[in-house]
Scaffold this active site. Sequence first.
Site, short mmCIF file in Angstrom:
data_model
loop_
_atom_site.label_atom_id
_atom_site.label_comp_id
_atom_site.label_asym_id
_atom_site.label_seq_id
_atom_site.Cartn_x
_atom_site.Cartn_y
_atom_site.Cartn_z
N ARG A 106 48.71 30.93 46.53
CA ARG A 106 47.07 30.59 46.05
C ARG A 106 46.57 29.24 46.33
O ARG A 106 47.18 27.98 46.21
CB ARG A 106 47.27 30.61 44.46
CG ARG A 106 45.74 30.24 43.81
CD ARG A 106 45.71 30.26 42.39
NE ARG A 106 45.46 31.85 42.00
CZ ARG A 106 44.93 32.35 41.05
NH1 ARG A 106 44.54 31.46 40.03
NH2 ARG A 106 44.67 33.77 40.86
N HIS A 133 40.89 38.14 47.03
CA HIS A 133 41.90 37.97 45.85
C HIS A 133 42.43 39.48 45.89
O HIS A 133 42.33 40.01 45.10
CB HIS A 133 41.19 37.65 44.58
CG HIS A 133 41.95 37.54 43.54
ND1 HIS A 133 43.60 37.01 43.67
CD2 HIS A 133 41.87 37.04 42.16
CE1 HIS A 133 44.02 36.94 42.30
NE2 HIS A 133 43.07 36.75 41.60
N GLN A 136 44.37 41.01 42.99
CA GLN A 136 43.51 41.68 41.91
C GLN A 136 42.79 42.66 42.11
O GLN A 136 42.66 43.68 41.23
CB GLN A 136 42.45 40.57 41.52
CG GLN A 136 41.22 40.68 40.77
CD GLN A 136 41.93 40.43 39.20
OE1 GLN A 136 42.49 39.29 38.84
NE2 GLN A 136 41.67 41.29 38.30
N ASP A 229 32.34 37.83 37.54
CA ASP A 229 33.22 36.83 37.38
C ASP A 229 32.45 35.60 37.07
O ASP A 229 31.39 35.71 37.10
CB ASP A 229 33.73 36.84 39.11
CG ASP A 229 34.68 35.66 39.20
OD1 ASP A 229 35.29 35.29 38.27
OD2 ASP A 229 34.89 35.44 40.37
N CYS A 270 37.85 39.80 36.34
CA CYS A 270 39.28 39.51 36.67
C CYS A 270 39.88 38.42 35.52
O CYS A 270 40.85 38.35 35.61
CB CYS A 270 39.13 38.58 38.10
SG CYS A 270 37.75 37.60 38.18
N ARG A 315 47.97 43.68 36.28
CA ARG A 315 48.20 42.70 37.41
C ARG A 315 49.56 42.47 37.81
O ARG A 315 50.10 42.51 38.85
CB ARG A 315 47.49 40.93 36.98
CG ARG A 315 46.16 40.79 36.84
CD ARG A 315 45.50 41.16 38.26
NE ARG A 315 46.06 40.41 39.32
CZ ARG A 315 45.79 38.99 39.43
NH1 ARG A 315 45.03 38.43 38.45
NH2 ARG A 315 46.42 38.32 40.55
N1 NVA Z 1 36.20 33.44 41.44
C1 NVA Z 1 37.22 33.12 40.50
C2 NVA Z 1 38.29 34.12 40.55
C3 NVA Z 1 39.24 33.62 39.62
C4 NVA Z 1 40.30 34.70 39.24
C5 NVA Z 1 37.84 31.81 41.16
O1 NVA Z 1 37.92 31.87 42.25
O2 NVA Z 1 38.01 30.73 40.46
N1 CP Z 2 42.38 36.78 37.47
C1 CP Z 2 43.08 35.72 37.93
O1 CP Z 2 43.69 35.80 39.09
O2 CP Z 2 43.56 35.16 36.93
P1 CP Z 2 44.60 33.71 37.11
O3 CP Z 2 43.47 32.73 37.66
O4 CP Z 2 44.87 33.27 35.47
O5 CP Z 2 45.73 33.92 37.70
#
Ligand code: NVA
Ligand code: CP
Length: 333
Positions: A106, A133, A136, A229, A270, A315
């Site tokens: 990540r 993602h 997800q 989101d 998400c 998830r």
């Molecule tokens: N768009 C958000 C998604 C988090 C799961 C981010 O990248 O922070």
């Molecule tokens: N939805 C998601 O990816 O959550 P986290 O950032 O907690 O992993």
Amino acid sequence: MNLKGRDFLKLLDFTGEEITYLLDLAADLKEKKKKGIAVKWHEGKNVALIFEKTSTRTRCSFEVAAHDLGMGATYLDPMGSQIGKKESIADTARVLSGMYEGIEYRGYGQDIVEELAKYAKVPVWNGLTNEFHPTQMLADLLTIREHFGYLKGIRFTYMGDARYNMGNSLMVACAKMGMHFTACTAEKYFPDRKLVEECERIAAETGASVSLTEDVETGAKGADVVYTDVWVSMGEPDEVWEERIKELSPYQVNARVMGCAGKNAVFMHCLPAFHDLDTKIGREISRKFGITEMEVTDEVFESEASIVFEEAENRMHTIKAVMAATLGIPENG
Ligand code: NVA
Ligand code: CP
């Protein structure tokens, strides 16, 4: 279907049949887990979990799923490794390939996870980049399929910041699965033109459609799923909050939006979500800008239509399916 040895970097790399296979596998693993049937398919293996951004769901899902499959997991936090600071991605990939059977990443650019996969000798799984993602997506598709019983033909509306990882990925997921995707937001936040064109090409083959609109009523009308989101994603500077609140507030998912959607519409997110003042950032933003909710109202988040916690649980089951399939399902599995 055999996905052994494949990376899981973005949904664009997978066919609709392969995605369906992963959803079916996840559903099967979920059922087994609920019945208390152990699935130790990968006993004795180990996976590395690299997180250059923070996480609750993704990290916990990988750790629990790895454990359930009989594997060990090492969590590398955003500060605690040499990656990118003292050691290149290419070197990291080759080091970890000697110790682990799979690597989750990540972080920031999609190019980083693609580079990691290029040099790694084991499957690499994208746990979120700025652009995509994909794990997800599997959870979201499984949740929609569980709720409605099918995916093809579902009318899906995404509101808010559609030009980042979630908007991009959901548009691809809908195109691949024959769903009708609408991004409902200010033009500036529409997904990348090239990706829209690619999804339109996919949609022409799957019976899906892709629409972009700035009009809330047009966008929400008749939707089966309304999705949003956060307005500011991880890694973005604090300075953008003011502009985002101003430009995306008209696209907040509230009772009016859900009223325009179909009679049996569900709300998805998400997570994490800013729907009240029970978070540090939520309170800071409230102090600065005088708002108490952001991308979704607490009323919608807590309503009967909200399936966000089913989605969050999925998830784990879907990430388990990705690991199990790409590491190879045993003959007797
Ligand atoms: N768009 C958000 C998604 C988090 C799961 C981010 O990248 O922070
Ligand atoms: N939805 C998601 O990816 O959550 P986290 O950032 O907690 O992993």
